[in-house]
Write a protein that holds these residues in place. Structure first.
Motif, PDB file in Angstrom:
ATOM      1  N   GLN A 296      30.377  42.478  40.145  1.00 45.06           N
ATOM      2  CA  GLN A 296      29.436  42.158  39.067  1.00 45.06           C
ATOM      3  C   GLN A 296      29.898  42.763  37.750  1.00 45.06           C
ATOM      4  O   GLN A 296      29.915  42.085  36.705  1.00 45.06           O
TER       5      GLN A 296
ATOM      6  N   THR B  31      27.450  36.194  42.044  1.00 47.59           N
ATOM      7  CA  THR B  31      27.280  37.590  42.465  1.00 47.59           C
ATOM      8  C   THR B  31      25.892  38.094  42.113  1.00 47.59           C
ATOM      9  O   THR B  31      25.253  38.813  42.897  1.00 47.59           O
ATOM     10  N   SER B  32      25.402  37.723  40.937  1.00 44.54           N
ATOM     11  CA  SER B  32      24.070  38.167  40.515  1.00 44.54           C
ATOM     12  C   SER B  32      22.985  37.694  41.466  1.00 44.54           C
ATOM     13  O   SER B  32      22.028  38.430  41.746  1.00 44.54           O
TER      14      SER B  32
END
Length: 534
Positions: A391, A433-434
């Motif tokens: 991230q 990813t978030s």
């Protein structure tokens, strides 16, 4: 102590039941791209000019070229003006040709478009001249719908349940998506688009919860990102669909009507057993787990099933809880900023990549391919390096690429395009990813509320991105400098977050840090029972 993860291990970490669930969650994602960016293909800019048919009353034998020369002024480049005409007069044709016309006015009688051009949103509602900005306004209205959906469906799915809210989201997308094809006025179109945005937002954030709460620790990234891959494939499908169907109303039906076929979800889509436990609905949770185990050809031992009990301290959460508790406040603020940066650089670069030299359909196909590669790569990157590093580093890299672009001379279009495309790849990975990271950081009782709040931040930046690009008229480096600077700062903030790789999903709000999975693991053994490992 038995954790809920032990029940998932007993059912099967990622068995047939979970695979079917992910498949069901993937199907609506194929159509997400159409609703998000399909307007690009139904608001196609075409040559146009004012309707000057008035002169036909005095000169019925005039050719089209003669008519335009007599009734339309020209701009500094010698082209006919698109938004003005000479005012009609009561003269005969000879006087008009001898003296000419001088007074101009707006296109009060409408516009003329190429006769061979299929009907588009632009030509049907005259989104030109004074109304040309309405197309961008409608896209902002759609983004507002996404924001409202995040605001409403997040808390509602935490209170009412994942399943009913997901079904409602699909219904809104299908009904109002098809309804757009029959709107009589552009303002009705914008209102329907707003409702569709609400539905799209609901499916996006509830997909996140169902995909993570039904699978084991090691399969969470895979389950979430597979649905994202389908969205990328949907972008490539959109290129072909819009190329083959040029009539905007037919294209709208083709991109929305398939959603009605998903109403069979009423019978097959399961509720999250983890959410059921937090609500004290233990018997329903047991039935859901037993059905899943049966589909996976596993058996949950009765002694383990008896230990499925609600925790006394677990209670429903509200959006205020995200700011009352110190550890949740940090997660909420940083992850909201991360989603904001993800969306800002993603849309900023997507709207600014114009150097491919391809037509709009091939460009869209290329965008989808880049996104698909980024989504697939994200699965392996999260397994190898964890959530926090990916991230943070991918946001930093996305921001740095934007800043590097500001240093490249404007005439180096190929270099700028390569850098921007690479930035789109990194921002895509950061966005996926978030989603995974957010689901693992927020507890079950407030997971959707937290994800909804983060999604709201992303929608705000989605509205701001095209407005920031307008600053390029003052200096070309300003937009990329803003995108890059903000993303780099937020990427550094993400280093303050805890790592969640290999940790169990939190259920209540009392845990300040992610907890590693219980060392006592119940492993299914082909339905013959469970093997207890320490």
């Amino acid at each position: 102590m038995v954790e809920f993860g032990d029940f998932i291990n007993a059912v099967g970490d990622f068995g047939l039941h979970q695979q079917l669930l992910v498949l069901f969650l993937c199907l609506p994602q194929f159509l997400t791209a159409f609703h998000m960016i399909g307007q690009v293909f139904i608001v196609v800019d075409v040559p146009h000019h004012c309707d000057t048919s008035w002169i036909r009353a005095v000169g019925p034998n005039l050719t089209e070229e003669e008519q335009l020369n007599l009734t339309l002024p020209r701009d500094v480049d010698g082209e006919f003006e698109q938004c003005s005409r000479y005012s009609p007069v009561d003269w005969d044709l000879g006087s008009i040709m001898e003296y000419g016309l001088n007074t101009t006015e707006k296109c009060i009688d409408g516009w003329v478009y190429p006769s061979a051009q299929p009907p588009s949103l632009l030509t049907e509602f005259d989104l030109v001249c004074d109304k040309k900005d309405l197309a961008d306004v409608s896209q902002a209205v759609f983004m507002t719908g996404l924001l409202l959906g995040a605001l409403t469906f997040g808390p509602l799915s935490d209170r009412v349940g994942r399943r009913p809210m997901y079904l409602l989201s699909i219904f809104l997308e299908a009904l109002f998506g098809v309804g757009i094809a029959f709107v009589p006025h552009f303002y009705v179109y914008m209102a329907f688009r707003c409702v569709v945005g609400i539905g799209v937002s609901g499916t996006l954030i509830i997909t996140l919860a169902l995909a993570t709460e039904w699978v084991g620790i090691s399969s969470r990234p895979k389950a979430v990102i597979i649905t994202h891959c389908c969205s990328a494939i949907g972008q490539m499908i959109l290129a072909g669909l819009s190329y083959g169907i040029r009539h905007w109303r037919l294209l709208q039906i083709a991109g929305s009507a398939p959603m009605f076929a998903l109403f069979f979800y009423i019978w097959v889509l399961p509720e999250s057993p983890r959410w059921l436990v937090t609500k004290g609905r233990i018997e329903e949770a047991k039935k859901a787990l037993q059905k899943a185990a049966s589909t996976n050809k596993h058996t949950i031992p009765p002694e383990l099933l008896e230990q499925l009990k609600p925790e006394a301290q677990t209670k429903s959460g509200s959006i205020l809880d995200l700011f009352r508790k110190k550890h949740l406040l940090k997660v909420t603020l940083i992850m909201s900023c991360a989603w904001f940066a993800d969306s800002l650089v993603y849309f900023g670069l997507s709207l600014n990549v114009t150097g491919f030299g391809l037509n709009i359909y091939l460009t869209q196909l290329a965008f989808g391919a880049v996104e698909l590669l980024g989504r697939i790569s994200c699965i392996y990157l999260l397994q190898w390096f964890g959530r926090k590093k990916i991230q943070s580093l991918l946001l930093l890299l996305s921001g740095l690429l934007c800043l590097i672009i500001t240093c490249i001379p404007e005439d180096q279009a190929v270099v700028i395009t390569i850098l921007a495309t690479t930035g789109k790849f990194t921002s895509t990975v950061a966005f996926s990813t978030s989603y995974v990271y957010t689901a693992e950081l927020f507890p079950t009782v407030i997971r959707q509320t937290g994800a909804g709040l983060c999604s709201m931040a992303a929608r705000v930046s989605g509205i701001l991105a095209p407005l920031i690009l307008l600053l390029g008229q003052y200096h070309r480096v300003i937009p990329m400098a803003i995108f890059g600077g903000a993303t780099v700062v937020i990427g550094l903030l993400c280093f303050l977050l805890p790592e969640t790789q290999g940790t169990e999903l939190p259920d209540n709000m009392g845990t300040a840090t992610p907890q590693l999975s219980n060392k006592t693991v119940f492993k299914a053994d082909n339905g013959a029972g469970l093997e207890k490992k320490s």
